[in-house]
Design an enzyme around this catalytic site. Sequence first.
Site, mmCIF file in Angstrom:
data_model
loop_
_atom_site.group_PDB
_atom_site.id
_atom_site.type_symbol
_atom_site.label_atom_id
_atom_site.label_comp_id
_atom_site.label_asym_id
_atom_site.label_seq_id
_atom_site.Cartn_x
_atom_site.Cartn_y
_atom_site.Cartn_z
ATOM 1 N N GLY A 240 0.832 -1.207 0.000
ATOM 2 C CA GLY A 240 0.000 0.000 0.000
ATOM 3 C C GLY A 240 0.863 1.251 0.000
ATOM 4 O O GLY A 240 1.955 1.257 0.571
ATOM 5 N N ARG B 244 -4.835 -2.213 10.309
ATOM 6 C CA ARG B 244 -4.896 -3.689 10.299
ATOM 7 C C ARG B 244 -4.897 -4.237 11.726
ATOM 8 O O ARG B 244 -5.737 -3.844 12.508
ATOM 9 C CB ARG B 244 -3.738 -4.281 9.495
ATOM 10 C CG ARG B 244 -3.786 -4.007 8.019
ATOM 11 C CD ARG B 244 -3.178 -5.135 7.226
ATOM 12 N NE ARG B 244 -4.016 -6.308 7.284
ATOM 13 C CZ ARG B 244 -5.042 -6.539 6.461
ATOM 14 N NH1 ARG B 244 -5.335 -5.707 5.505
ATOM 15 N NH2 ARG B 244 -5.761 -7.626 6.606
HETATM 16 O O1 F6P Z 1 -1.237 -1.544 5.611
HETATM 17 C C1 F6P Z 1 -1.720 -0.293 5.255
HETATM 18 C C2 F6P Z 1 -3.223 -0.334 5.085
HETATM 19 O O2 F6P Z 1 -3.642 0.992 4.773
HETATM 20 C C3 F6P Z 1 -3.980 -0.877 6.273
HETATM 21 O O3 F6P Z 1 -4.087 0.049 7.317
HETATM 22 C C4 F6P Z 1 -5.288 -1.245 5.607
HETATM 23 O O4 F6P Z 1 -5.959 -2.275 6.297
HETATM 24 C C5 F6P Z 1 -4.853 -1.731 4.267
HETATM 25 O O5 F6P Z 1 -3.586 -1.161 4.000
HETATM 26 C C6 F6P Z 1 -5.808 -1.404 3.153
HETATM 27 O O6 F6P Z 1 -5.315 -1.975 1.995
HETATM 28 P P1 F6P Z 1 -5.962 -1.727 0.550
HETATM 29 O O7 F6P Z 1 -5.447 -0.415 0.049
HETATM 30 O O8 F6P Z 1 -5.464 -2.870 -0.244
HETATM 31 O O9 F6P Z 1 -7.451 -1.703 0.722
#
Ligand code: F6P
Length: 374
Positions: free
Chosen positions: A19, A197
Amino acid sequence: MDTVIPSEGKRVAVMTGGGDCPGLNAVIRGAVKTGVRKHGFSMLGIEDAFSGLIDPNYRSPHGNIQLTGPVVRDILARGGTILGTSNRSDPFRYVIEEDGVKREVDISARVMENFDRLGLDALISIGGDGSMRIAKRFMDLGMPVVGVPKTIDNDLAATDQTFGFDTAVQTATDALDRIRDTAESHDRVMLVEVMGRDAGFIALHAGLAGGAHAILLPEIPYNIEPLVKRIEDRRLRGQPFSVIVVAEGAKPMGGAESVIAEKLGEMPRLAGAAQRVTLALEDHIESDMRVTVLGHVQRGGSPSCFDRILGTRFGRHAAELVAAGDFGKMVALRGGEIVGVPIEEAVNKCRRVELDCQALQTARAMGVVFGDEV
Ligand code: F6P
C-alpha cells in the site's frame, strides 16, 4: 554538494511495494540524490512494485523509469509514489487465471533473469512487512537487496517508527477535531473507524491527540458495557456527546475481526468494525449515533515534516548501504539514528500496542475507555 564518484557506476533499481503511504517520494528522492550525485549510480525506477521486473515493458516499450535529478525534483511534498505500487505482484505467489480458475505460481526465476538482463547491481525495495519478506527471499536467491520500511500502520518491530505513520495520525486527528464539533452540536455519539490492520497505533495516537472518549484497539478485545457506562456517565454530567475511535481490526471479546473480502494472493480486507459497535450499542443507549470510516484518506496527502525528514534520511542511508555493498539490510530508526539492520528482523517480528505502554496508560489516565474494564 558531495563529490561525485563516477567510477562506482552501479546500476541500482528502486521500487515501492504494498500500500502507498505519505513519504514514499521523499525516500525515492533521498536515494536518487545520494546515489546519482554522490556515488554516480545509474538508477532505474521499477514500476508498480515487482510488475516492472516481471515484465520490464509492461507499461511502456521504453521500460520502467530512469531516475535522474530532474525526475525527482519537486516530489518531496507529494503524496503517493511516482513509481506506482501494487500489492498483487508477489513473484513467489503470482496469481494467474487459467480456464476461469485462479491459482498461485512461482515466477521468481523470471524476475532474477530480468534483473540480470537489465544489468542491475542492486535493488532498493521500499515496502512493508510483505515487501520485506519478498526482498528477503530474493536475497536468498542471490539478488543484492536493501530494504526501506514503510507503512502508515507503524507495525514493523525492527524500526522505532515507519514513515507515513505521523501523517496518517495527523489526518485522523484533523478528522476527529471536525467530528467532535458536529457530535457536540447534535448531542450525538460519533464512531470513527481508522486503519491499522492488526495494530492499534493509529487509533491510539489519533484518539489521544483528538481527545476521544473511548478507543477500541485490535490488541484489546472489547466488551460493550464499559462503553455504555462511559457514554451514560458523560450524558449524566451534562455532556451528551461522545467520540469513539474504532480501529478497523477491533474485535469484541470472544469474536473475530470484521473481514469483508478474502481474495487469492491478497490480505483479507477489513471493514465494518465501527458499524458493528454501533449495532451493539443500539440496545443500550438512546443517543443518536453516526459512523465515519476514514479509509484511504489516511494514506494520501502531503507528508508531514517528520515523514519528509525520516523518508529523506531513510533514502539517503539506503543508497549509502548500496554504495558500501552492505546488502541484506533494512534501514531503521533506532534511538534517533538511522542504522542498517538485517532484513529478517523486519520479517519475523510485527509490532503491536503493548498493554503497559505509556501512551495507553496516559490515555487511561485521561479517562479513555478501551472496553476491557469491568
Ligand atoms: O497496511 C496499510 C493499510 O492501509 C492498512 O491500514 C489497511 O488495512 C490496508 O492497507 C488497506 O489496503 P488496501 O489499500 O489494499 O485496501
